[in-house]
Write an enzyme that holds these catalytic residues in place. Sequence first.
Site, PDB file in Angstrom:
ATOM      1  N   GLY A  46       0.834  -1.194   0.000  1.00 18.82           N
ATOM      2  CA  GLY A  46       0.000   0.000   0.000  1.00 18.82           C
ATOM      3  C   GLY A  46       0.871   1.247   0.000  1.00 18.82           C
ATOM      4  N   GLN A  51       2.883   9.993   1.920  1.00 17.95           N
ATOM      5  CA  GLN A  51       4.237   9.416   1.920  1.00 17.95           C
ATOM      6  C   GLN A  51       5.099   9.917   0.771  1.00 17.95           C
ATOM      7  OE1 GLN A  51       2.479   5.257   2.365  1.00 17.95           O
ATOM      8  NE2 GLN A  51       4.415   5.005   3.423  1.00 17.95           N
ATOM      9  N   CYS A  91       6.183  -0.372   7.399  1.00 19.96           N
ATOM     10  CA  CYS A  91       5.819   0.820   6.644  1.00 19.96           C
ATOM     11  C   CYS A  91       7.000   1.261   5.794  1.00 19.96           C
ATOM     12  CB  CYS A  91       5.423   1.940   7.609  1.00 19.96           C
ATOM     13  SG  CYS A  91       4.921   3.459   6.778  1.00 19.96           S
ATOM     14  N   LEU A  92       6.716   1.603   4.531  1.00 19.46           N
ATOM     15  CA  LEU A  92       7.789   2.051   3.639  1.00 19.46           C
ATOM     16  C   LEU A  92       8.431   3.339   4.153  1.00 19.46           C
ATOM     17  CD1 LEU A  92       6.007   1.363   0.221  1.00 19.46           C
ATOM     18  CD2 LEU A  92       7.874   0.031   1.251  1.00 19.46           C
ATOM     19  N   HIS A 133      -4.225   1.481   7.890  1.00 16.67           N
ATOM     20  CA  HIS A 133      -2.842   1.992   7.927  1.00 16.67           C
ATOM     21  C   HIS A 133      -2.690   3.170   6.953  1.00 16.67           C
ATOM     22  CE1 HIS A 133       1.719   1.139   7.911  1.00 16.67           C
ATOM     23  NE2 HIS A 133       1.567   1.914   6.861  1.00 16.67           N
ATOM     24  N   GLU A 134      -3.259   3.014   5.743  1.00 14.09           N
ATOM     25  CA  GLU A 134      -3.118   4.083   4.733  1.00 14.09           C
ATOM     26  C   GLU A 134      -3.950   5.319   5.090  1.00 14.09           C
ATOM     27  OE1 GLU A 134      -0.725   3.514   3.045  1.00 14.09           O
ATOM     28  OE2 GLU A 134      -0.649   1.332   2.987  1.00 14.09           O
ATOM     29  N   HIS A 137      -2.117   7.392   7.459  1.00 15.21           N
ATOM     30  CA  HIS A 137      -1.123   8.262   6.801  1.00 15.21           C
ATOM     31  C   HIS A 137      -1.775   9.574   6.356  1.00 15.21           C
ATOM     32  CE1 HIS A 137       2.620   6.042   6.507  1.00 15.21           C
ATOM     33  NE2 HIS A 137       2.044   4.983   5.985  1.00 15.21           N
TER      34      HIS A 137
HETATM   35  O1  GNR Z   1       4.046  -2.737   2.530  1.00 17.34           O
HETATM   36  C1  GNR Z   1       3.405  -2.583   3.572  1.00 17.34           C
HETATM   37  N1  GNR Z   1       3.095  -3.674   4.330  1.00 17.34           N
HETATM   38  C2  GNR Z   1       2.231  -3.639   5.417  1.00 17.34           C
HETATM   39  C3  GNR Z   1       2.202  -4.735   6.266  1.00 17.34           C
HETATM   40  C4  GNR Z   1       1.348  -4.761   7.355  1.00 17.34           C
HETATM   41  C5  GNR Z   1       0.518  -3.689   7.601  1.00 17.34           C
HETATM   42  C6  GNR Z   1       0.546  -2.580   6.767  1.00 17.34           C
HETATM   43  C7  GNR Z   1       1.399  -2.550   5.682  1.00 17.34           C
HETATM   44  S1  GNR Z   1       1.406  -1.181   4.619  1.00 17.34           S
HETATM   45  C8  GNR Z   1       3.050  -1.217   4.037  1.00 17.34           C
HETATM   46  C9  GNR Z   1       3.268  -0.180   2.952  1.00 17.34           C
HETATM   47  C10 GNR Z   1       3.107   1.199   3.550  1.00 17.34           C
HETATM   48  O2  GNR Z   1       3.921   1.741   4.245  1.00 17.34           O
HETATM   49  N2  GNR Z   1       1.966   1.814   3.327  1.00 17.34           N
HETATM   50  O3  GNR Z   1       1.750   3.024   3.869  1.00 17.34           O
HETATM   51 NI    NI Z   2       2.903   3.056   5.711  1.00 19.32          NI
END
Ligand code: GNR
Ligand code: NI
Length: 182
Positions: A46, A51, A91-92, A133-134, A137
């Site tokens: 995601g 980001q 998270c990236l 999660h997104e 952000h």
């Molecule tokens: O790649 C991603 N893997 C992930 C694993 C578990 C819960 C959430 C994520 S999202 C993350 C990519 C990212 O940072 N999205 O904002």
């Molecule tokens: Ni993230």
Amino acid sequence: MARLLILEYPDPRLGLAAAPVTEVDDEIRTLVSDMLETMYVASGIGLAATQVNVLKRVLVIDMSETRNEPYCLINPEIVFAEGKISTEEGCLSVPEVYDYVERAERIKVEFLDRNGEPAELEAEELLAVCVQHEIDHLDGKLFVDYLSELKRQRLKKKALKKTRRTPSEATRSRQSTSARLI
Ligand code: GNR
Ligand code: NI
């Protein structure tokens, strides 16, 4: 298509709230395809516009093994949530950090699609976690904000040390050192 730079913790820009998209036009569609390319190159499941330093409520997700089933959610709103699930998240924008976060297990989210059409998605388990999660952000929130103050302080220190070690930063600090010597 273009690859965008992903901001990394503790960059303060990751803490800003994104504004709703007022019109789904070609500029938004270009942003979406650039975000998808960026997510695929970074091997994430995601990515939120925050980001890549764009404060618009746009997120992309692809959980498929084949990396060709993208979801694109514009102005997403969670309208229903139930249950609890604890997942090890990454998270990236927070490289090399993984920890457990508790979130709703099932959600329904309403959004606009790439054509500006209203749409909805019912999600559970990892897809539901990823959507939450997104959306976090887009509200300026990172998964590490759910961790204890102690854990967050430790990883902030580690991240700042790493920033000082990157070549561009090293060059800058060398330059400022020689400037001072002159
Ligand atoms: O790649 C991603 N893997 C992930 C694993 C578990 C819960 C959430 C994520 S999202 C993350 C990519 C990212 O940072 N999205 O904002
Ligand atoms: Ni993230």
